[in-house]
Design a protein around this motif. Structure first.
Motif, mmCIF file in Angstrom:
data_model
loop_
_atom_site.group_PDB
_atom_site.id
_atom_site.type_symbol
_atom_site.label_atom_id
_atom_site.label_comp_id
_atom_site.label_asym_id
_atom_site.label_seq_id
_atom_site.Cartn_x
_atom_site.Cartn_y
_atom_site.Cartn_z
ATOM 1 N N UNK C 160 0.644 -1.697 -0.192
ATOM 2 C CA UNK C 160 0.105 0.173 0.143
ATOM 3 C C UNK C 160 0.742 1.720 0.155
ATOM 4 N N UNK C 161 0.317 2.527 -0.845
ATOM 5 C CA UNK C 161 1.039 3.778 -0.748
ATOM 6 C C UNK C 161 -0.252 5.352 -0.539
ATOM 7 N N UNK C 162 -0.554 4.995 0.702
ATOM 8 C CA UNK C 162 -1.721 5.658 0.572
ATOM 9 C C UNK C 162 -2.904 5.512 -0.127
ATOM 10 N N UNK C 163 -3.514 5.985 -1.023
ATOM 11 C CA UNK C 163 -4.743 5.457 -1.832
ATOM 12 C C UNK C 163 -4.993 4.449 -2.150
ATOM 13 N N UNK C 164 -3.137 3.896 -2.317
ATOM 14 C CA UNK C 164 -2.792 2.631 -3.922
ATOM 15 C C UNK C 164 -2.365 1.769 -2.886
ATOM 16 N N UNK C 165 -3.155 0.674 -3.646
ATOM 17 C CA UNK C 165 -3.235 -0.524 -3.112
ATOM 18 C C UNK C 165 -2.862 -1.551 -3.904
ATOM 19 N N UNK C 166 -2.385 -2.796 -3.526
ATOM 20 C CA UNK C 166 -1.261 -3.372 -4.789
ATOM 21 C C UNK C 166 -2.880 -4.446 -5.138
ATOM 22 N N UNK C 207 3.580 10.697 1.680
ATOM 23 C CA UNK C 207 2.104 9.935 1.601
ATOM 24 C C UNK C 207 3.309 8.174 2.200
ATOM 25 N N UNK C 208 2.236 8.217 2.960
ATOM 26 C CA UNK C 208 2.467 6.484 3.615
ATOM 27 C C UNK C 208 2.417 5.507 2.870
ATOM 28 N N UNK C 209 3.011 4.281 3.282
ATOM 29 C CA UNK C 209 3.874 3.543 3.174
ATOM 30 C C UNK C 209 3.460 2.307 3.611
ATOM 31 N N UNK C 210 2.923 0.645 3.080
ATOM 32 C CA UNK C 210 3.277 -0.994 3.635
ATOM 33 C C UNK C 210 3.192 -1.794 3.011
ATOM 34 N N UNK D 255 -1.212 4.741 9.290
ATOM 35 C CA UNK D 255 0.187 5.271 8.848
ATOM 36 C C UNK D 255 -0.068 5.396 7.511
ATOM 37 N N UNK D 256 0.356 4.069 7.015
ATOM 38 C CA UNK D 256 0.081 3.341 5.124
ATOM 39 C C UNK D 256 -1.067 4.468 4.806
ATOM 40 N N UNK D 257 -1.999 5.456 5.115
ATOM 41 C CA UNK D 257 -2.784 5.545 4.059
ATOM 42 C C UNK D 257 -2.724 7.126 4.196
ATOM 43 N N UNK D 258 -1.575 7.642 5.382
ATOM 44 C CA UNK D 258 -1.675 9.660 5.637
ATOM 45 C C UNK D 258 -1.348 9.854 4.693
ATOM 46 N N UNK D 259 -1.570 11.580 4.412
ATOM 47 C CA UNK D 259 -0.285 12.619 3.533
ATOM 48 C C UNK D 259 0.005 13.378 4.892
ATOM 49 N N UNK D 260 1.229 13.208 4.076
ATOM 50 C CA UNK D 260 2.284 14.191 5.368
ATOM 51 C C UNK D 260 1.966 15.699 5.977
#
Lengths: 367, 367, 367, 367
Positions: C160-166, C207-210, D255-260
């Motif tokens: 995941x990266x913000x709204x993007x998901x695999x 943006x955050x990530x998983x 946090x993976x879903x958030x923006x800075x």
């Protein structure tokens, strides 16, 4: 690392005060499936126990060890082993004066200065009784060593007690268990030592001692190069025993007097690998075992608790004279023998395990 | 704990081989805001450095230390300090025979047996060159001690070299820095030692030594009761130095010959707290400092690398004779002095820090 | 244990600041005779290195690793390995304002409060640059694992990266290396992620990530029961990476929503031993590996360094607004992938070694 | 470091099996002169104890803790504290089938594979009963914290149990102690949770849970930069608790879903120092405390021991179905609350002590 734990992989944390409810050892890192029972450990505790003969104190502690964890169906499980020895002989008494006075040569004054408190009953944590827990832990180590390296043998013996010295020319490995002083000499020598010790006792005095511990059958290649050297760990192990003031490996302090040509252990090729013309090194080169006997020697100071009055002070700063009554060995070196054997067993097991963990089967071959 | 790291809170991991690109020390746990520069550390390295005088080897290493991390604007940051000493004098040569032969008294054979490999160039990891990294780390420890306990002084000196012995009756603290042997005696004595050493060199021989290190001004109450005793850690520190075969605290091995009445350090009340009639204890009781001088003594064996041929074997098991050519000190004890001072500084800083962490200001008062 | 060291037997101490002369890792406890060269380690550093593609920062560091010790003739010796990465791109600049201001979401303020000093140049010790040293150490761990357990494979990827998901339904293990985001999906998905990230960059946001890391081929039976559980050590490993705020094993936080009947991994007897109907456990039961895939997932917060102004204060307490210019990834999660793989490799090697050291060949058999 | 010990300076080693004679904790590194009695510790054990209410198991253990060492005259001495809880309710029974069968989701199979043995009685070392020892140790930590930082408060509560979720809008700190689920909501919510749990119990099922633990009043500046980060140690602490599958700090996995721009905790200057607009960071930046609430959250999986049959195998490889009878909580999360509080207390005390040991009074000031 904790100041209360000894060892890298085989880790022993002793706990307890001489006059608290119990003392013991938390033994961590013992391999699983080692046969261990309380009876097996008791053998070594009985060897150390005071009250066995007239040369040690008359405190009547059964020193019975209980295994509280880490052993299931008489085998180690690989999880922490808790060994407990209950204090059964806690004579009730008035500690009024003792609680306010520092005995010369004891840790009373330094505990007070460090902690601002101290368990004055019988020395508390600094009591030689703490070493019972080490002996129990050493018993576990011995069983694990037996499983890993059958035939490895660890034996300690006294080499000096004040003016008394063993006769190295008449060294008898089998005589060690035959006398109250663990000396490798016959009964005449032991009788001489006993007369000497009794005369000191009558004179209200005590005396120091020198003990040697030898490990035979240690495989070549255990140890480590710099800070966890086999000799470093042995030195720390022995110095951690109460009253120890010096530690030697092989030639020891006498190495300062030798020339290089005298000190060299020359190497030959024997039937089963390298052999050496001598063992000045004490079985260790560069911190790693050579396969020869590992030889450690240490000195314990004379017991500070004597009936002859010594000058001291009280907590309030007033001066006083101290006579230490009670049950005290005139030579603590006698009981240091099984303790030192236990420490040697812990160090050697630790390095046997490290060797497996760190390098597996990568040993070099010769010839 | 790692076998390559020394210390509890102030932790030193040395790394590097004598003929690799560099060696150094990773120093962890130094308090922040301690003034440290490369120049401050270089002072101690210069003291240890070979090539300074004709009594040590002629290897021409500048031994220049670089601080790679943990110091910002000439003050420690509290994060790991990386100290690096590049090896600049790596003479290119043919190691053919050396790489196949075990030198008697060296770690060659045990490294081979343990690891199945070894860096045969100049001893690799077992080279005395490793101690340069300790001296650098000890320099950091000294600065931190200075910040914590101003006035605490650590000094080492030789007390014996083979048949040569210092004159304790003429002990002169200020003479130590005035001669090549770090002896606390005047120039006549030093000249005598030098003649002795030169005769050994000519005889293609080497000799052992005894060194004493003293810490003055150590506050009472640092140390720990059982396994992290101040004396235990000092014994380990000294025994970890190459070639050391024995360690003594205070009375040392001689304690085995004493009676309790002789060994007692009686306590008096002085103007500034407790005072003692003597210091058989070497400043430590029950593992904790008394406030007296902390006194450690150790012996180093004679250098194994001598020009006199010694019997040995090769990796293939064939027998050979070894003559060690090259740049070798006839008495490694000389250079052990600054190394031992560095180790003493590390141990004392470590226990000063532990004392703060574990008990804060809980020290007891007297009087 | 030191707060700057990671691991039990395979121990990694990283050191260095982003703008000091160098940074690196002291790697202790690697078995001997493992083939290691700088080139082998460089592969992994190149994977992590900024400046590779337009989705990471443009800092142009070659990040060339040098091996200073512990490797001889391209094989590990068993002694400490020193890995150094010199900082070559230290742009000289004026740090006046930065040195006085605390950037929100950075460690600036806590370093100041803890240490009373801080290396304000590029974050100093708290810079993500520290992770380069981990990647180098992880490269050593990978080679040692290869020698011990051929076929064990460790791979990380973004989930995941913000709204993007695999798209887990289209999971493609081989696609991971084919795109800039290390996602296990095809180029269309990667293009979508890139467009999203560029839009954030233009919006002066981050943006955050998983990230998920999987180890395949881990032998059953490694780990430990209580505090050194395999999952405990993995959680600590991942949480120690900058910006990580959560760690999951197997089912992770979602386990809180499940019933026992849903969560059970039922056991069958397969051709080569036990098999499981599912892997909610993430390959670990009671801290010990089952032999299934070990699955760890973690979240990194969005980079705090953004061009959008944020309110903050200066050391003198005055208020200010901070805009962080300079070379900053809009999503640090991308570079966290090789770092997390490295940490996974270190943990698994550590437990492989512990298993050998602690229990040898005592594993139980089934069937 | 040992896999059975937790902590740097304040070190806890738990020992014991669920059906052995006793279990306990060896607590090392507690400062001296902290008031501690068995009664003080019992308060926390009673909170954790099963059999208190119908939502936990009915095992009737008094869980009475005994202090065997390290406390003298109701104050800690600074030496190791041994805490023992005897196992009094060891129902004698036939373990024939259980000893041969692996329960799905339990550590039975991995202990067998690792150690080649296992204490099958009630889970042995992997039993949740081990956590009783942690709670006792945590009680010691709480008292030491109280002495060092009066006002520091640690409280845990459930936030989710399967489909049940707390109402954060109605968060009531004082309600936590008023219900069987430690939820921060009123009695209506608690009744709802209870009905839900009873329905699961009747359905022979179990359920997972999410717990949050908050520490208020933690001074700014404790923690460490890289591997001993406050968040790293908290993650390890929580993950070491049985059945835990995920750990979050502050914003956690979200946090993976958030923006800075969303995640930034902006800084203001308040009356007593820095204040923050929000606490996404969970009170920790760069591994070091900010002075805000420290917030940790974790998930426990549903109990594997359920009455619904699950497929499994026996040691001989034959297949079977397992129904776990006996006394098992349908939601182990309830009892995880006091355990997690204890672990939080241990971590915070440890870092308070490290802070004193490593940097003394060097904290920076602001404003």
């Amino acid at each position: 690392m904790s100041v209360n734990t000894f060892g890298h992989l085989f880790r022993v944390t002793t706990w307890g005060e001489s006059h608290g409810p119990a003392l013991g050892a938390t033994v961590d890192g013992c391999p699983p499936n080692v046969p261990v029972t309380a009876e097996m450990l008791q053998v070594w505790l009985d060897k150390r126990r005071p009250g066995q003969n007239k040369n040690t104190t008359q405190r009547n502690e059964p020193d019975a060890v209980k295994i509280l964890s880490g052993v299931f169906e008489d085998k180690t499980t690989g999880t922490p082993i808790q060994l407990m020895i209950e204090n059964t002989d806690q004579r009730s008494r008035d500690y009024g004066e003792i609680s306010q006075t520092f005995r010369p040569g004891h840790a009373d004054i330094t505990y007070h200065l460090k902690y601002g408190n101290r368990d004055y009953r019988g020395g508390g944590r600094s009591s030689a009784r703490e070493t019972a827990a080490r002996v129990a832990a050493g018993g576990v180590a011995r069983e694990a060593i037996k499983a890993l390296v059958p035939g490895l043998e660890i034996k300690g013996y006294m080499t000096r007690m004040g003016d008394m010295e063993i006769d190295r020319a008449a060294f008898d490995w089998d005589a060690i268990e035959q006398n109250d002083f663990w000396i490798p000499n016959g009964p005449d020598k032991a009788a001489e030592w006993e007369a000497y010790l009794q005369s000191l006792r009558k004179a209200h005095d005590s005396v120091g001692a020198e003990i040697e511990v030898v490990a035979r059958g240690v495989p070549a290649g255990i140890g480590a190069p710099v800070y966890g050297k086999l000799d470093t760990d042995l030195a720390a192990a022995m110095m951690s025993i109460n009253a120890v003031k010096g530690v030697e490996i092989g030639e020891g302090m006498a190495a300062a007097r030798l020339k290089g040509t005298e000190n060299a252990d020359e190497i030959y090729m024997g039937a089963n690998g390298p052999e050496y013309s001598s063992n000045h090194a004490g079985g260790i080169l560069g911190g790693i075992s050579t396969g020869q006997d590992v030889v450690v020697r240490f000195a314990v100071k004379p017991t500070s608790s004597i009936l002859t009055p010594r000058k001291s002070i009280r907590i309030d700063g007033t001066e006083t004279e101290v006579i230490t009554k009670g049950r005290h060995d005139p030579c603590v070196g006698i009981r240091a023998v099984p303790v030192a054997e236990a420490m040697m067993a812990c160090v050697i097991l630790d390095h046997l395990l490290l060797h497996r963990g760190q390098i597996g089967e990568n040993q070099g071959t010769i010839g």
